[in-house]
Design an enzyme around this catalytic site. Structure first.
Site, PDB file in Angstrom:
ATOM      1  N   CYS A 167       1.101  -1.226   0.177  1.00 43.05           N
ATOM      2  CA  CYS A 167       0.005  -0.210   0.079  1.00 43.05           C
ATOM      3  C   CYS A 167       0.529   1.680   0.003  1.00 43.05           C
ATOM      4  O   CYS A 167       1.852   1.729   0.634  1.00 43.05           O
ATOM      5  CB  CYS A 167      -1.075  -0.016   0.888  1.00 43.05           C
ATOM      6  SG  CYS A 167      -1.950   1.478   1.425  1.00 43.05           S
TER       7      CYS A 167
ATOM      8  N   GLU B 294      -5.055  -8.635  -2.224  1.00 43.34           N
ATOM      9  CA  GLU B 294      -5.433  -7.968  -1.175  1.00 43.34           C
ATOM     10  C   GLU B 294      -4.203  -7.189  -0.821  1.00 43.34           C
ATOM     11  O   GLU B 294      -3.233  -6.879  -1.266  1.00 43.34           O
ATOM     12  CB  GLU B 294      -4.896  -9.373  -0.946  1.00 43.34           C
ATOM     13  CG  GLU B 294      -4.492 -10.078   0.891  1.00 43.34           C
ATOM     14  CD  GLU B 294      -3.576  -9.468   1.496  1.00 43.34           C
ATOM     15  OE1 GLU B 294      -3.405  -9.368   2.561  1.00 43.34           O
ATOM     16  OE2 GLU B 294      -2.522  -9.739   1.453  1.00 43.34           O
TER      17      GLU B 294
ATOM     18  N   ARG C 162      -7.300 -11.334  12.155  1.00 38.80           N
ATOM     19  CA  ARG C 162      -6.267 -10.931  11.017  1.00 38.80           C
ATOM     20  C   ARG C 162      -7.431 -10.502  10.174  1.00 38.80           C
ATOM     21  O   ARG C 162      -8.087 -11.233   9.201  1.00 38.80           O
ATOM     22  CB  ARG C 162      -5.639 -11.712  10.211  1.00 38.80           C
ATOM     23  CG  ARG C 162      -4.444 -11.100   9.089  1.00 38.80           C
ATOM     24  CD  ARG C 162      -3.798 -12.616   8.447  1.00 38.80           C
ATOM     25  NE  ARG C 162      -2.882 -11.601   7.517  1.00 38.80           N
ATOM     26  CZ  ARG C 162      -1.579 -11.439   8.522  1.00 38.80           C
ATOM     27  NH1 ARG C 162      -0.869 -11.323   9.492  1.00 38.80           N
ATOM     28  NH2 ARG C 162      -0.200 -11.147   7.339  1.00 38.80           N
TER      29      ARG C 162
ATOM     30  N   ARG D 248      -8.962  -7.740   6.805  1.00 36.05           N
ATOM     31  CA  ARG D 248      -8.227  -7.743   4.771  1.00 36.05           C
ATOM     32  C   ARG D 248      -8.895  -7.122   3.913  1.00 36.05           C
ATOM     33  O   ARG D 248      -9.726  -7.874   4.154  1.00 36.05           O
ATOM     34  CB  ARG D 248      -6.888  -9.174   4.487  1.00 36.05           C
ATOM     35  CG  ARG D 248      -5.223  -8.982   5.346  1.00 36.05           C
ATOM     36  CD  ARG D 248      -4.986  -7.830   5.408  1.00 36.05           C
ATOM     37  NE  ARG D 248      -3.401  -8.371   5.848  1.00 36.05           N
ATOM     38  CZ  ARG D 248      -3.694  -7.772   7.326  1.00 36.05           C
ATOM     39  NH1 ARG D 248      -4.001  -7.531   8.054  1.00 36.05           N
ATOM     40  NH2 ARG D 248      -1.752  -7.723   7.226  1.00 36.05           N
TER      41      ARG D 248
END
Length: 414
Positions: free
Chosen positions: A168, A206, A252, A254
């Site tokens: 990112c 992802e 987690r 995502r």
């Protein structure tokens, strides 16, 4: 003549190019060629054959290749055909679709799509240690820097799905024009360029959950507009959690971005993200109580905050994290989110209480299990800090596979 001379020498069989590939990229050429089910269709097939023929000539003349540099790959040391039998996850015999694996890490996407019947026809990962881990488990060496034109040129023309867990980055929104041009200079732009040039039927991206809010939402806006307005894909996105959608006891979250070319996949509206499932596993399905490596244990003489561990770590049924100056218990009785910096500098280190009331870090192998990797997945001989980083940077394989299965179901019914 050694392999490095063969590749880099003045009289190399590789024509002197304006932008020469790296040493590891030539290893990638050889290994991808060897493992390909359609090797003659690869854009570098002629180069691969030239290298392999020259290597065979070297072998016949008694020359030795550099074993430490080639990571034991067949085709560089020609006596390593037998080693291929030890690769845990070789390509499947009769693939039903093809995919490419960008920003591949240690192969979480690869495992998921290969489990569903796919053939990986191209992989790319710039981190050298991650390349070693990937090659150890799948046999082929990933290509390196995907931002280079000549690396992109090694991607085959025809494949079905592009996979990428891209980093990112904030985008510079000059004039708020948005779209393809605003993505230039970021790694997402390389993904977009490949989508534009190769036009796969689908893609699977992802990223971290915060991508939606990154740079006050502008980053995701550029990504979405590029994929839809500029490239013409139909996009679906959702935030999913490994513990609610992958049956893995790790908290987690995502974001998953799925796209279809509406001309090639007119039934794209059949796609749906998988429904939540009840968590059927616990941390005790993953923790190895036989671990006895002293370097993993915290003791009063080796850890200045040992008393704080004694005071705060009281529940043997969960996983804790040492976060700089304090211990945090995960209240959900699952493993906290694994991160790339765990194991380095004592920050974000997952901790447990053993059966005999000692405190220790999770092993790198346990971290892999918390990402859903199978027990026969193997690390090469690299530092533990690298192993922790690779596990924290990876994806949760069962969750990736559940989403991938929905994609393949759509593609199979076009």
């Amino acid at each position: 003549m050694l392999f490095s001379t063969l590749i880099n020498g003045n009289n190399s069989i590789i024509a002197q190019q304006a932008d020469v590939l790296s040493y590891s990229d030539y290893l990638a050429i050889i290994s991808h060629y060897i493992f390909s089910a359609n090797r003659d269709q690869l854009p570098y097939a002629t180069t691969a054959v030239q290298i392999l023929n020259a290597l065979e000539e070297q072998e016949n003349q008694g020359y030795v290749a550099e074993p430490e540099q080639v990571y034991g790959m067949r085709g560089v040391q020609l006596n390593l055909f037998e080693d291929l039998l030890t690769i845990p996850f070789p390509p499947i015999a009769h693939p039903t679709f093809q995919f490419i694996d960008l920003f591949a890490g240690i192969g979480g996407f690869r495992l998921a799509f290969q489990n569903l019947g796919g053939e990986c026809v191209f992989s790319s990962e710039w981190d050298k240690d991650a390349q070693k881990t990937y090659q150890r488990n799948f046999g082929d060496m990933p290509f390196g820097d995907i931002t280079k034109r000549n690396v992109k040129d090694c991607i085959p023309d025809h494949f079905d799905v592009l996979c990428a867990g891209f980093p990112c980055q904030a985008f510079s929104i000059a004039g708020r024009q948005m779209g393809f041009n605003d993505a230039r200079g970021t790694l997402f732009f390389d993904v977009a360029t490949i989508l534009q040039e190769k036009r796969p039927r689908a893609f699977f991206l992802e990223n971290v959950k915060n991508l939606q809010n990154h740079d006050e939402g502008r980053t995701f806006e550029v990504i979405y507009n590029t994929l839809t307005n500029d490239l013409g894909y139909v996009v679906y996105h959702a935030v999913l959690n490994s513990r609610t959608h992958g049956n893995i006891p790790q908290n987690r979250e995502r974001i998953f971005i799925i796209g279809f070319d509406p001309e090639q996949v007119p039934n794209h509206t059949d796609f749906h993200f998988p429904e939540p499932i009840d968590l059927q596993t616990t941390i005790h399905d993953i923790i190895d109580q036989t671990v006895n490596n002293p370097s993993l244990f915290y003791t009063a003489d080796r850890f200045p905050h040992y008393e704080e561990l004694q005071r705060n770590m009281v529940n043997p049924n969960t996983v804790y994290q040492w976060r700089r100056q304090y211990v945090r218990e995960n209240q959900n009785n699952v493993c906290p989110t694994l991160t790339a910096n765990m194991g380095e500098g004592g920050h974000n280190v997952p901790l447990i209480i053993t059966d005999n009331h000692q405190f220790r870090k999770l092993t790198p192998e346990e971290c892999l299990r918390f990402q859903g990797y199978p027990n026969n997945y193997q690390f090469p001989n690299i530092a533990n800090s690298k192993k922790y980083k690779q596990a924290g940077n990876s994806v949760t394989v069962p969750l990736i596979q559940r989403v991938a299965n929905e994609i393949i179901n759509v593609l199979n019914h076009v």
